[in-house]
Enzyme design. Structure first.
Site, mmCIF file in Angstrom:
data_model
loop_
_atom_site.group_PDB
_atom_site.id
_atom_site.type_symbol
_atom_site.label_atom_id
_atom_site.label_comp_id
_atom_site.label_asym_id
_atom_site.label_seq_id
_atom_site.Cartn_x
_atom_site.Cartn_y
_atom_site.Cartn_z
ATOM 1 N N LYS A 69 0.666 14.605 1.005
ATOM 2 C CA LYS A 69 -0.704 14.882 0.546
ATOM 3 C C LYS A 69 -0.943 16.372 0.296
ATOM 4 O O LYS A 69 -1.950 16.775 -0.256
ATOM 5 C CB LYS A 69 -1.718 14.346 1.559
ATOM 6 C CG LYS A 69 -1.707 12.814 1.688
ATOM 7 C CD LYS A 69 -2.695 12.348 2.748
ATOM 8 C CE LYS A 69 -2.547 10.884 3.123
ATOM 9 N NZ LYS A 69 -3.271 9.973 2.213
ATOM 10 N N LYS A 71 -8.433 13.775 4.660
ATOM 11 C CA LYS A 71 -7.531 12.627 4.634
ATOM 12 C C LYS A 71 -6.517 12.829 5.746
ATOM 13 O O LYS A 71 -6.450 13.906 6.335
ATOM 14 C CB LYS A 71 -6.834 12.490 3.276
ATOM 15 C CG LYS A 71 -6.292 13.809 2.709
ATOM 16 C CD LYS A 71 -5.751 13.634 1.314
ATOM 17 C CE LYS A 71 -6.785 13.727 0.198
ATOM 18 N NZ LYS A 71 -6.978 12.508 -0.544
ATOM 19 N N ARG A 72 -5.734 11.790 6.051
ATOM 20 C CA ARG A 72 -4.690 11.985 7.056
ATOM 21 C C ARG A 72 -3.816 13.174 6.661
ATOM 22 O O ARG A 72 -3.601 13.431 5.476
ATOM 23 C CB ARG A 72 -3.841 10.710 7.183
ATOM 24 C CG ARG A 72 -4.530 9.586 7.925
ATOM 25 C CD ARG A 72 -4.924 9.995 9.339
ATOM 26 N NE ARG A 72 -3.751 10.089 10.192
ATOM 27 C CZ ARG A 72 -3.401 9.183 11.098
ATOM 28 N NH1 ARG A 72 -4.143 8.119 11.304
ATOM 29 N NH2 ARG A 72 -2.316 9.339 11.826
ATOM 30 N N THR A 91 -8.642 6.481 -1.778
ATOM 31 C CA THR A 91 -9.950 5.847 -1.967
ATOM 32 C C THR A 91 -11.079 6.850 -1.753
ATOM 33 O O THR A 91 -12.180 6.662 -2.264
ATOM 34 C CB THR A 91 -10.142 4.655 -1.007
ATOM 35 O OG1 THR A 91 -9.616 4.999 0.271
ATOM 36 C CG2 THR A 91 -9.432 3.429 -1.532
ATOM 37 N N HIS A 133 0.795 -1.226 0.000
ATOM 38 C CA HIS A 133 0.000 0.000 0.000
ATOM 39 C C HIS A 133 0.825 1.273 0.000
ATOM 40 O O HIS A 133 0.276 2.353 0.183
ATOM 41 C CB HIS A 133 -0.913 0.052 1.224
ATOM 42 C CG HIS A 133 -1.972 -0.994 1.239
ATOM 43 N ND1 HIS A 133 -3.235 -0.785 0.719
ATOM 44 C CD2 HIS A 133 -1.968 -2.261 1.695
ATOM 45 C CE1 HIS A 133 -3.958 -1.871 0.877
ATOM 46 N NE2 HIS A 133 -3.217 -2.795 1.465
ATOM 47 N N LYS A 178 -14.978 7.837 -3.500
ATOM 48 C CA LYS A 178 -16.246 8.132 -2.806
ATOM 49 C C LYS A 178 -16.798 9.470 -3.263
ATOM 50 O O LYS A 178 -17.997 9.633 -3.449
ATOM 51 C CB LYS A 178 -16.012 8.161 -1.283
ATOM 52 C CG LYS A 178 -15.564 6.820 -0.730
ATOM 53 C CD LYS A 178 -14.994 6.945 0.682
ATOM 54 C CE LYS A 178 -14.176 5.706 1.024
ATOM 55 N NZ LYS A 178 -13.319 5.858 2.199
#
Ligand code: NBG
Length: 896
Positions: free
Chosen positions: A607, A601-602, A712, A409, A716
Site C-alpha cells: 500500500k 488503511k492497514r 473500498t 479478495h 467512501k
C-alpha cells in the site's frame, strides 16, 4: 457534533410512514395454516391481540420507553442516570423497535418460503449500531427531540457506544456494507460470522511505536445482540472415522474426539426505509457439558473448569491478519466452527419446508464465501448430506456445486490460504476424506479434458504435493462453487490471467467480476449529515440514499456558485469537526486552511505508506530550503496517516515508527509552522473513519499496480467529495473512468509494465535506479535527522539494496509530479471544490446497492421480498396476509 444535522427536515416521514403511535399502526397477520406453520393447540387469540400493534414513535412514547429501560432494564433511579446509562436505555428502546421489524421479517420470509442468500465471513466490521439504526428506521429526529426534554443530546450519546471491531480491514467492512444493502434492497438474507470476545487489537502509540492492547468490546454489555439459547449446534473436533455397512452401502461415521457447542447471537440489521430487517448471526463457542463430572466429583474444581475454558477459547480472539496464519490450529477451529454451525442452521431451516426435496436445495439456498476462510463449508455440507442425510455422493456433489459461490479478495500469493494435510487429518479426519473425494472427481475431469498433462493436474489439484502436503483452499473453493468472482475489473482480469488462469481456461463461464461498493447510508447519510441535507434539499427528497444514480441530476448544479459555496461550507464544517477530534486524540493543532491529505488503511508494504512519508520528508526539505518569497506560494498541508500493522509484521511496524519520528521533527520545527503537519492517528476504526473521511480533501490510494484487489475507502472518500491521488490499481481504475481523468490525480507504473520495471530495478545500480530526490531523503534519514534509530535505516535499506519490490523508487518522480499538480489545483479553491463535487456526484456506481443488485441477478438468482409495511387499520390483514400480486402468485405456486 454534527451541527448541521438540524438542516434536515424529515423528508421521508412525509412520504412513507414507518412507526406511529400504538393506536393506529398494526402488524401484519398470517394465517398459520397457510404455509404449513403448526397452529398451537392452545387458544392464542389473546396473544395475537396483545401483539397486534407496534410500539409508538411519538415523543411521549419514546420518552416513556427510554425511562422504562432506565428503571426496568438497568435498574437505575432517576438520581443515578448518567450519559452512559442514557445511551444504554436509549439503545434498548431502539432495540425494541428493531426487534419488531426483525420478527416481522423472519416470519414473512418463512411464510414466503423465500430463497435466501447466506453470506459466510470470518469478519464483519459493522461499526457502531445506534445512529445507523435510527437513520434506517427514520427515527433520528424523533429521538433527538425526545432526548432533549430529558436533558441529553443525541450526538453525545453516540460517542458512548463501543465499536464492535470484528474485522481486520476492507474485507470485513465490505461484508458489513453488503448486509446493509441486502436489507435495504429487501433481499432475504443472513450474515454468518463469529462473535469474537476480543476484536481486532486496540492500537496505542508509545514513543512512536505501535503497541497492541486487547479490545474487550463486550465490557459494557451489548444491547444490539439477541442471545439465542435455543439455537445451538454441536461441533466435533478430532476423533476418527468408522466405516459401517448399511443395506449394502458403506457409510462413514465420524466419532470420538471432542465436542463443543456453538450458540447463536443475532444482531438485527435494518434496511433503510423498509420494514425488512435481516440477521447477522454470530457464533460463540460453549462447552458441550457444563463440567467434567469426574473431576468435579473428586473435588478438583479447577480441572473441571479447564474443559469449559478450552471450549470458550475457540471464539475468543480475532486473528489480526498475520501472513503467518498457516499452522494455527485455533484459527482452523474457528473456521470450522463457523461453517459447521452455519451449515447445520441452513439445513435445519431447509428441512422445515413441508416436503423434503433435496434437489430443491439450490433453489432455496445460495451461499457466498467471503474469501477462502469459510471454504470448509463446501466440505461440511457434503458431509451432512452424505453421512447424515444419506444422499449418494454424486447427488450431494451436484447440490453443493449449485449452491456455493466464492469471492476472491487478493492475488498476493502469501495471502492465499493453505492448510497442512496432517493438521486437517488430525482435526477433521472425515473432511480430509471428503476433500480427497472431491479432488478425485475433479482431477478425473481434468484428465479427460487434458489427457496426461501433468503440469495442469499439478496446478489445478486441490492438494499441493510438494513438501508437506497442503490443501489449497482457493482451489477447493473454485472447484466447489458455481461462480467465482473478483472485486474490481482489473482484479478479476488478473485472476483470469494469473493465479487462476488454468481454472479460467477450463471453466470460463465460472468467472465473473463484481466491483465492490460501500453503503451510502453509513458513509454519507450517517457520516456526513450536512452533505446529505444538501442533497435532500436540492433533489427535493432523500430518495438518493436508496438510489444513488439520482445524484446524476446534480451535474448542472456544479455551475451554480451558491451550490459550490454550500459544498465548501460543509467541507469546512467537517474539517472543523476533524480538527477538534485530532486535537483531542493526537494533541496536534491543524491549520484549518491547510490541505487535508489523508491515507488510512492497514499498513502494508504494497500500500506504500512508505512512499507517502518519504515524500513528506522531501517536501519538508524543500520548505526548509525555500526563500521567504517562495514560501508564500507553498500550499500548507496536513498529512494524516492511520492504520494498524499486523503484530508480527516488522516492516509495517517500522513504517509507523518512521511516520511518528518524522512527525516529531516537522511538527516541532518552528521554521515550518503551519506549512506542514504530520499526524499518525492511532487506532483507525469505523467510527474514526466516519469523522476522518468527510473532512478529507485529498486521499491517497497509491498501491503498486496489480496489488490492491479493489480498495473500498477510495469509494467512501469520493462519495464525501474528495479528490484521489492514486495509481491505476484496484477500483481506482473504475473511479478514474467514473469521475473523469480531469478530476483525479493518477500516476505511477501501470500494470502491464510492472514486471519489466522490477526486472530493471534488479539490474540497475541503486544510485542510478533511485531518483536524486529520493536519494537525498535517504541521506537525511541516514544522517539521523529523524532520530538515530537503527530501525529507520533498516527500512530504507530494505528497499535501497535491490529489494524495491513495490517500486517506490520507480514511481517516486511521477508521484512528486502529481503532488505538484495537487498543489496547483488547491491554489484555485473554486476549481478544487468543483472537482470534488464531481467526485461526489459521480460516485453512484460505487454504492454497495449496485454491487448487491449484480450479485443477486447474476450469481444468486435472488428476488427481493418486501415485508408488509405497518398498516393503519387493524382489520386490513386479519383475514390473511396482505400480499402483493406477485407474492400471491408465488404463494400459490408454493402451495401447489
Ligand atoms: C481485501 C483487499 C482490498 C479489498 C477488500 C475487499 C483481503 C484479503 N482483501 O483491496 O486487499 O478492497 O479485500 O474486497 O483482506
Amino acid at each position: 457534533m454534527d451541527q448541521k444535522a438540524t438542516y434536515r427536515t424529515s423528508v421521508r416521514r412525509s412520504t412513507v410512514q414507518v412507526g406511529g403511535s400504538p393506536s393506529n399502526m398494526y402488524r401484519p397477520e398470517y394465517q398459520v395454516e397457510q404455509f404449513g406453520l403448526q397452529a398451537s393447540p392452545r387458544d392464542t387469540s389473546k396473544i395475537w391481540e396483545l401483539m397486534d400493534s407496534y410500539q409508538g414513535s411519538d415523543k411521549l412514547a419514546l420518552q416513556q420507553s427510554i425511562v422504562h429501560h432506565v428503571e426496568y432494564t438497568l435498574a437505575r433511579t432517576r438520581f443515578d442516570f448518567s450519559k452512559f446509562h442514557s445511551y444504554q436505555a436509549l439503545s434498548h428502546s431502539v432495540r425494541d423497535r428493531l426487534i419488531e421489524a426483525f420478527n416481522d421479517t423472519n416470519l414473512h420470509f418463512h411464510q414466503m418460503d423465500a430463497k435466501r442468500i447466506y453470506y459466510l465471513s470470518l469478519e464483519f466490521l459493522i461499526g457502531r449500531c445506534l445512529q445507523n439504526a435510527l437513520i434506517n428506521l427514520d427515527l433520528e429526529e424523533d429521538y433527538r427531540e425526545a432526548l432533549l426534554d430529558l436533558g441529553y443530546k443525541l450526538e453525545e450519546l453516540y460517542d458512548e457506544e463501543v465499536d464492535p471491531a470484528l474485522g481486520n480491514g476492507g474485507l470485513g467492512r465490505l461484508a458489513a456494507c453488503f448486509l446493509d444493502s441486502l436489507a435495504t434492497l429487501n433481499y432475504p438474507s443472513f450474515g454468518y460470522g463469529i462473535r469474537y470476545t476480543y476484536g481486532i487489537f486496540k492500537q496505542l502509540i508509545k514513543d512512536g511505536y505501535q503497541v497492541e492492547s486487547p479490545d474487550f468490546w463486550l465490557n459494557n454489555g451489548n444491547p444490539w445482540e439477541i442471545e439465542r439459547l435455543d439455537v445451538q449446534y454441536q461441533i466435533r473436533f478430532y476423533g476418527f472415522v468408522k466405516k459401517v455397512w448399511d443395506h449394502g452401502v458403506e457409510r462413514s461415521v465420524w466419532e470420538g474426539g471432542e465436542t463443543i457447542m456453538a450458540r447463536a447471537y443475532d444482531t438485527p440489521i435494518p434496511g433503510y426505509n423498509t420494514q425488512n430487517t435481516i440477521a447477522l448471526r454470530l457464533w460463540k463457542s460453549h462447552p458441550a457439558s457444563e463440567f467434567d463430572f469426574s473431576s468435579f466429583n473428586t473435588g478438583d474444581y479447577f480441572k473441571a473448569l479447564e474443559q469449559r475454558q478450552k471450549a470458550e477459547y475457540i471464539t475468543s480472539v480475532l486473528y489480526p491478519n498475520d501472513s503467518t496464519d498457516a499452522g494455527k490450529e485455533l484459527r482452523l477451529k474457528q473456521q470450522y466452527l463457523l461453517v459447521s454451525a452455519s451449515m447445520q442452521d441452513i439445513v435445519r431451516r431447509f428441512k422445515r419446508r413441508k416436503v423434503l426435496d433435496w434437489n430443491a436445495f439450490p433453489s432455496k439456498v445460495a451461499v457466498q464465501l467471503n474469501d477462502t476462510h469459510p471454504a470448509l463449508a463446501i466440505v461440511e455440507l457434503l458431509r451432512i448430506l452424505i453421512d447424515i442425510e444419506q444422499l449418494d455422493n454424486m447427488s450431494a456433489w451436484q447440490i453443493v456445486t449449485k449452491s456455493f459461490n466464492y469471492t476472491n479478495h487478493t492475488v498476493l500469493p502469501e495471502a492465499l490460504e493453505k492448510w497442512g494435510v496432517p493438521l486437517i487429518e488430525k482435526l477433521l479426519p472425515r473432511h480430509l476424506e471428503i476433500i480427497y473425494l472431491i479432488n478425485f472427481l475433479f482431477l478425473e475431469k481434468v484428465q479427460q479434458k487434458y489427457p496426461n498433462n501433468w503440469g495442469k493436474l499439478n496446478s489445478l489439484s486441490i492438494v499441493e504435493e510438494e513438501g508437506t502436503k497442503k490443501v489449497r483452499m482457493a482451489n477447493l473453493s473454485i472447484v466447489g462453487s458455481k461462480f467465482v468472482n473478483g472485486v474490481a475489473k482489473i482484479h478479476t482480469e488478473l485472476l483470469k490471467t494469473t493465479i487462476f488462469k488454468e481454472f479460467f481456461e477450463m471453466h470460463p463461464n465460472k468467472f465473473q467480476n463484481k466491483t465492490n461498493g460501500v453503503t451510502p447510508r453509513r458513509w454519507v447519510r450517517c457520516a456526513n449529515p450536512a452533505l446529505a441535507a444538501l442533497y435532500d434539499r436540492v433533489l427535493g427528497s432523500d430518495k438518493w440514499v436508496q438510489d444513488m444514480e439520482l445524484l446524476k441530476q446534480l451535474e448542472s448544479n456544479v455551475s451554480d456558485p451558491q451550490f459550490v459555496r454550500d459544498f465548501q461550507m460543509i467541507k469546512m464544517e467537517n474539517k472543523e469537526r476533524f480538527v477538534h477530534w485530532i486535537r483531542k486524540t493526537c494533541q496536534v493543532d491543524l491549520n484549518i486552511d491547510s490541505l487535508f491529505d489523508i491515507q488510512v488503511k492497514r499498513i502494508h508494504e504494497y500500500k506504500r505508506q512508505l512512499m507517502n512519508i518519504l515524500y513528506v520528508i522531501y517536501r519538508y526539505l524543500m520548505i526548509k530550503e525555500s526563500t521567504p518569497e517562495e514560501r508564500k506560494r507553498i500550499v500548507p498541508r496536513s498529512v494524516c496517516f492511520g492504520g494498524k500493522a499486523a503484530p508480527g509484521y516488522i516492516n509495517a511496524k517500522r513504517v509507523i515508527k518512521l511516520i511518528n519520528s518524522v512527525a516529531d521533527v516537522i511538527n516541532n520545527d518552528h521554521q515550518i509552522g503551519d506549512l506542514l503537519k504530520v499526524v499518525f492517528m492511532p487506532n483507525y476504526n469505523v467510527s474514526n473513519a466516519q469523522i476522518i473521511i468527510p473532512a478529507a480533501e485529498l486521499s491517497q490510494h497509491i498501491s503498486t499496480a496489480g496489488t490492491e484487489a479493489s480498495g473500498t475507502s477510495n469509494m467512501k472518500f469520493i462519495m464525501n467529495g474528495c479528490l484521489i491521488l492514486g495509481t491505476l490499481d484496484g477500483a481506482n481504475v473504475e473511479i478514474d473512468e467514473a469521475v473523469g481523468r480531469e478530476n483525479i490525480f493518477i500516476f505511477g507504473t501501470q500494470i502491464e509494465d510492472v514486471d519489466n520495471m522490477k526486472e530493471k530495478m534488479r539490474n540497475t545500480d541503486p544510485h542510478e535506479y533511485f531518483p536524486q530526490e529520493l536519494l537525498k531523503v535517504f541521506t537525511e534519514i541516514d544522517n539521523g535527522r529523524f532520530g538515530h534509530n537503527e530501525e529507520l535505516k533498516w527500512i530504507v535499506d530494505s528497499i535501497r539494496y535491490k529489494n524495491d519490490n513495490y517500486l517506490v523508487g520507480q514511481d517516486f518522480k511521477d508521484y512528486i509530479k502529481s503532488q505538484q499538480q495537487v498543489d496547483d489545483l488547491y491554489r484555485q479553491p473554486n476549481e478544487w471544490a468543483k472537482k470534488s463535487i464531481y467526485n461526489a456526484i459521480r460516485s453512484y456506481k460505487f454504492s454497495s446497492d449496485r454491487t448487491i443488485q449484480e450479485y443477486a441477478d447474476e450469481i444468486w438468482q435472488l428476488k427481493p421480498i418486501k415485508v408488509p409495511e405497518p398498516a393503519a387499520q387493524k382489520n386490513e390483514r386479519v383475514k390473511g396476509i396482505a400480499l402483493s400480486k406477485s407474492q400471491q402468485e408465488m404463494a400459490e405456486k408454493i402451495k401447489n
